[in-house]
Design a protein around this motif. Sequence first.
Motif, PDB file in Angstrom:
ATOM      1  N   HIS A 229      45.842 -12.547 -43.249  1.00 17.73           N
ATOM      2  CA  HIS A 229      44.648 -11.992 -42.533  1.00 17.73           C
ATOM      3  C   HIS A 229      43.950 -11.297 -43.801  1.00 17.73           C
ATOM      4  CE1 HIS A 229      46.707 -12.153 -38.399  1.00 17.73           C
ATOM      5  NE2 HIS A 229      45.471 -12.582 -38.371  1.00 17.73           N
ATOM      6  N   ARG A 230      42.519 -11.799 -43.685  1.00 15.63           N
ATOM      7  CA  ARG A 230      42.040 -11.123 -44.779  1.00 15.63           C
ATOM      8  C   ARG A 230      40.500 -10.444 -44.168  1.00 15.63           C
ATOM      9  NH1 ARG A 230      37.588 -12.034 -48.444  1.00 15.63           N
ATOM     10  NH2 ARG A 230      36.809 -13.695 -47.334  1.00 15.63           N
ATOM     11  N   SER A 231      40.338  -9.208 -44.593  1.00 18.50           N
ATOM     12  CA  SER A 231      39.049  -8.641 -44.318  1.00 18.50           C
ATOM     13  C   SER A 231      38.239  -8.798 -45.303  1.00 18.50           C
ATOM     14  CB  SER A 231      39.178  -6.996 -44.135  1.00 18.50           C
ATOM     15  OG  SER A 231      40.061  -6.817 -42.870  1.00 18.50           O
ATOM     16  N   ALA A 232      36.754  -8.986 -44.966  1.00 23.93           N
ATOM     17  CA  ALA A 232      35.621  -9.347 -45.991  1.00 23.93           C
ATOM     18  C   ALA A 232      35.494  -8.141 -46.704  1.00 23.93           C
ATOM     19  CB  ALA A 232      34.382  -9.840 -45.113  1.00 23.93           C
ATOM     20  N   LEU A 233      35.177  -8.261 -48.016  1.00 24.66           N
ATOM     21  CA  LEU A 233      34.717  -7.337 -48.846  1.00 24.66           C
ATOM     22  C   LEU A 233      33.104  -6.845 -48.511  1.00 24.66           C
ATOM     23  CD1 LEU A 233      35.620  -8.597 -52.135  1.00 24.66           C
ATOM     24  CD2 LEU A 233      36.855  -6.819 -50.998  1.00 24.66           C
ATOM     25  N   PRO A 234      32.687  -5.669 -48.697  1.00 23.28           N
ATOM     26  CA  PRO A 234      31.386  -5.247 -48.366  1.00 23.28           C
ATOM     27  C   PRO A 234      30.248  -6.080 -49.001  1.00 23.28           C
ATOM     28  CG  PRO A 234      32.723  -3.085 -48.735  1.00 23.28           C
ATOM     29  CD  PRO A 234      33.596  -4.352 -49.230  1.00 23.28           C
ATOM     30  N   VAL A 235      30.624  -6.586 -50.335  1.00 19.13           N
ATOM     31  CA  VAL A 235      29.620  -7.508 -50.858  1.00 19.13           C
ATOM     32  C   VAL A 235      29.465  -8.604 -50.428  1.00 19.13           C
ATOM     33  CG1 VAL A 235      31.115  -8.301 -52.516  1.00 19.13           C
ATOM     34  CG2 VAL A 235      28.885  -8.198 -53.475  1.00 19.13           C
ATOM     35  N   GLU A 236      30.557  -9.311 -49.620  1.00 16.06           N
ATOM     36  CA  GLU A 236      30.209 -10.591 -48.898  1.00 16.06           C
ATOM     37  C   GLU A 236      29.253 -10.270 -47.664  1.00 16.06           C
ATOM     38  OE1 GLU A 236      33.730 -12.760 -48.043  1.00 16.06           O
ATOM     39  OE2 GLU A 236      34.996 -11.009 -49.118  1.00 16.06           O
ATOM     40  N   GLY A 237      29.266  -8.983 -47.141  1.00 17.55           N
ATOM     41  CA  GLY A 237      28.360  -8.804 -46.129  1.00 17.55           C
ATOM     42  C   GLY A 237      26.875  -8.613 -46.610  1.00 17.55           C
ATOM     43  N   TRP A 238      26.708  -7.859 -47.738  1.00 18.50           N
ATOM     44  CA  TRP A 238      25.397  -7.636 -48.472  1.00 18.50           C
ATOM     45  C   TRP A 238      25.030  -9.068 -48.776  1.00 18.50           C
ATOM     46  CZ3 TRP A 238      28.266  -3.635 -52.017  1.00 18.50           C
ATOM     47  CH2 TRP A 238      28.720  -2.333 -50.855  1.00 18.50           C
ATOM     48  N   ASN A 239      25.852  -9.748 -49.383  1.00 13.29           N
ATOM     49  CA  ASN A 239      25.276 -11.381 -49.842  1.00 13.29           C
ATOM     50  C   ASN A 239      24.949 -12.092 -48.758  1.00 13.29           C
ATOM     51  OD1 ASN A 239      24.999 -13.048 -52.280  1.00 13.29           O
ATOM     52  ND2 ASN A 239      26.517 -14.281 -51.375  1.00 13.29           N
ATOM     53  N   ALA A 240      25.466 -11.927 -47.495  1.00 12.13           N
ATOM     54  CA  ALA A 240      25.531 -12.685 -46.487  1.00 12.13           C
ATOM     55  C   ALA A 240      23.828 -12.199 -45.766  1.00 12.13           C
ATOM     56  CB  ALA A 240      26.347 -12.505 -45.354  1.00 12.13           C
ATOM     57  N   GLN A 241      23.593 -10.894 -46.012  1.00 14.17           N
ATOM     58  CA  GLN A 241      22.407 -10.510 -45.461  1.00 14.17           C
ATOM     59  C   GLN A 241      21.089 -11.095 -46.496  1.00 14.17           C
ATOM     60  OE1 GLN A 241      21.408  -8.718 -43.070  1.00 14.17           O
ATOM     61  NE2 GLN A 241      23.244  -8.302 -42.451  1.00 14.17           N
ATOM     62  N   VAL A 242      21.215 -11.570 -47.557  1.00 13.81           N
ATOM     63  CA  VAL A 242      20.208 -12.408 -48.248  1.00 13.81           C
ATOM     64  C   VAL A 242      20.003 -13.681 -47.736  1.00 13.81           C
ATOM     65  CG1 VAL A 242      19.446 -13.150 -50.391  1.00 13.81           C
ATOM     66  CG2 VAL A 242      20.658 -10.888 -50.397  1.00 13.81           C
ATOM     67  N   SER A 243      21.233 -14.288 -47.493  1.00 15.50           N
ATOM     68  CA  SER A 243      21.219 -15.896 -46.944  1.00 15.50           C
ATOM     69  C   SER A 243      20.597 -15.644 -45.261  1.00 15.50           C
ATOM     70  CB  SER A 243      22.681 -16.429 -46.768  1.00 15.50           C
ATOM     71  OG  SER A 243      22.554 -17.573 -45.970  1.00 15.50           O
ATOM     72  N   LEU A 244      20.979 -14.703 -44.747  1.00 18.60           N
ATOM     73  CA  LEU A 244      20.373 -14.303 -43.290  1.00 18.60           C
ATOM     74  C   LEU A 244      18.776 -14.261 -43.613  1.00 18.60           C
ATOM     75  CD1 LEU A 244      22.967 -12.293 -41.740  1.00 18.60           C
ATOM     76  CD2 LEU A 244      22.430 -14.491 -40.952  1.00 18.60           C
ATOM     77  N   LEU A 245      18.355 -13.224 -44.373  1.00 18.32           N
ATOM     78  CA  LEU A 245      17.175 -12.990 -44.497  1.00 18.32           C
ATOM     79  C   LEU A 245      16.269 -14.204 -44.853  1.00 18.32           C
ATOM     80  CD1 LEU A 245      14.646 -11.100 -45.226  1.00 18.32           C
ATOM     81  CD2 LEU A 245      15.548 -11.081 -47.586  1.00 18.32           C
ATOM     82  N   THR A 246      16.821 -15.125 -45.697  1.00 27.89           N
ATOM     83  CA  THR A 246      16.052 -16.514 -45.906  1.00 27.89           C
ATOM     84  C   THR A 246      16.101 -17.301 -44.635  1.00 27.89           C
ATOM     85  OG1 THR A 246      17.009 -16.173 -48.222  1.00 27.89           O
ATOM     86  CG2 THR A 246      16.111 -18.639 -47.485  1.00 27.89           C
ATOM     87  N   GLY A 247      17.239 -17.366 -43.882  1.00 24.60           N
ATOM     88  CA  GLY A 247      17.004 -18.193 -42.693  1.00 24.60           C
ATOM     89  C   GLY A 247      16.054 -17.523 -41.699  1.00 24.60           C
ATOM     90  N   ILE A 248      15.961 -16.483 -41.706  1.00 21.75           N
ATOM     91  CA  ILE A 248      14.965 -15.463 -40.827  1.00 21.75           C
ATOM     92  C   ILE A 248      13.530 -15.834 -41.134  1.00 21.75           C
ATOM     93  CG2 ILE A 248      14.039 -13.542 -39.892  1.00 21.75           C
ATOM     94  CD1 ILE A 248      16.957 -12.121 -40.110  1.00 21.75           C
ATOM     95  N   ALA A 249      13.273 -15.865 -42.338  1.00 22.79           N
ATOM     96  CA  ALA A 249      11.931 -16.112 -43.144  1.00 22.79           C
ATOM     97  C   ALA A 249      11.603 -17.667 -42.743  1.00 22.79           C
ATOM     98  CB  ALA A 249      11.939 -16.029 -44.636  1.00 22.79           C
ATOM     99  N   ALA A 250      12.634 -18.525 -42.879  1.00 22.89           N
ATOM    100  CA  ALA A 250      12.258 -19.869 -42.626  1.00 22.89           C
ATOM    101  C   ALA A 250      11.980 -20.001 -41.132  1.00 22.89           C
ATOM    102  CB  ALA A 250      13.775 -20.836 -42.868  1.00 22.89           C
ATOM    103  N   ALA A 251      12.832 -19.441 -40.391  1.00 16.87           N
ATOM    104  CA  ALA A 251      12.444 -19.615 -38.776  1.00 16.87           C
ATOM    105  C   ALA A 251      11.234 -19.331 -38.365  1.00 16.87           C
ATOM    106  CB  ALA A 251      13.545 -18.829 -37.990  1.00 16.87           C
ATOM    107  N   HIS A 252      10.515 -18.166 -39.015  1.00 20.87           N
ATOM    108  CA  HIS A 252       9.199 -17.804 -38.721  1.00 20.87           C
ATOM    109  C   HIS A 252       8.049 -18.737 -39.211  1.00 20.87           C
ATOM    110  CE1 HIS A 252      10.184 -13.813 -36.721  1.00 20.87           C
ATOM    111  NE2 HIS A 252      11.131 -13.753 -37.530  1.00 20.87           N
ATOM    112  N   LEU A 253       8.425 -19.129 -40.518  1.00 17.69           N
ATOM    113  CA  LEU A 253       7.586 -20.209 -41.005  1.00 17.69           C
ATOM    114  C   LEU A 253       7.628 -21.482 -39.934  1.00 17.69           C
ATOM    115  CD1 LEU A 253       8.470 -20.664 -44.950  1.00 17.69           C
ATOM    116  CD2 LEU A 253       6.352 -19.927 -43.656  1.00 17.69           C
TER     117      LEU A 253
END
Length: 480
Positions: A229-253
């Motif tokens: 069982h592995r818990s995610a490191l905080p940086v994984e969440g921060w890095n994922a937020q950049v990917s999510l941000l890009t996906g959100i920007a793409a959806a609005h386009l």
Amino acid sequence: MAIRPQQVRPVPAPLVAALESLQRELGIPADFPAPVHDAAAAAAASPRLPSLDRTDLELVTIDPQGSRDLDQAVFIERAGEGFTVWYAIADVAAFVTPGDPVDLEAHRRGQTLYAPPRRTPLHPPELSEEAASLLPDQLRPAVLWCLGLDSHGELRSTSVTRAVVRSRAQLTYREVQEQLDAGTAPGALQLLRTVGQLREQIERERGGVSLRIPEQEVVVEQDQWRVVHRSALPVEGWNAQVSLLTGIAAAHLMLDAGVGLLRVLPPATDAALLKLRVTAEALRIPWPEEVSYPEFVRGLDPGTGTHAAMLYACTLLFRGAGYAAFDGRPPEQSEHSALATPYAHVTAPLRRLVDRYGSEVCLALSAGQPVPEWVSQALPGLPEEMESSARRASAYERGIVNMVETLALSARVGEEFTATVVDAREDGSRGTIIIRDPAVEASLKVPGLQLGAEVRVRLVSADAAAGRSVFEPVAGAAAG
């Protein structure tokens, strides 16, 4: 569950036939046909390079240890009181031509599958792990996003274009986390933390939910296979937020232009939310009426048995994610309800077929040009292609995890373990238990199971080839 990228390792003898059988059953290909390899090699030798040179950007990749298919590279800088996020995505279309052997094979596969003995990549390794991968110190064609954020992390501007880039370094999550914790990380990585935390706050404010459930993960260390069982490191969440941000920007386009392909998830029903509140009450976890579902979830501690059971129940709330293609009127369901925003997949084209098409839509829209005809023609069929691929990927991962679980347990038949009941039928006759060490999920058939209870169980049998372990309750300790 998750399966780490691995170098090729010997498969334990008890699993050889079982893995081959699982691969045959699910139609997992052993390799690419020779014409596909030949086409990939030819494409790798002559990519379509864009004229724009942005090798000045100090991009880095951040991935799990051992990754070779590097889709994304990031660089963040200050822009007045706000930030500019540069996000380079591997440009698969610089190598793959619609209708060529690589493209047709990618449509048959849908996505990359991971298993400890080998990857089953979406694209041949000549591309996915070499010529198209954003490996360090290499000139690479990329789809380059420029996202302008204000001081609070809100998206204020979006542009995307093709460019040649060069990653400065291939980093792992652990080493970036260690640098951040030690205060030795360079400025751009410190800004990744800053922007990631701002975006996490925005996610909370809009009602988005991220379930912090420790994943079952198959790892191979010194030729020993096991599940942890592995818990995610905080940086994984921060890095994922950049990917999510890009996906959100793409959806609005896409939504602004009336054409595209969204990742959607219908909202939870009132009945499902009510069931969750009943579950919380059964687990004796306070959930005041005025506390929203996202606020409640953020207060759960995955290290606590009853909270782990509650988080497991929460995963059932947001099932049914899929894709919605549109050209003209946007789909009625245009949001991803777990994220509480429209969202599109555009950041993993080496590993997921749909992202290449999403990127092409956004490139055209950002340039004020029509969406290419080959993209428009493919959009309607992509949701079903990806759904079929996702079913196969899920069955493959679950099958491998089950096999490795039982392999790890095979020498411990007769032993007793402490487990937590994380799912139980309404009549209490059967449920799902989680054992922390070793990391095992299993079914338990016994009357009187109570959700969230700790139970003592005995391992009766473990058949690695079948991927099946059987537990029974220890007398007098069936439920807590």
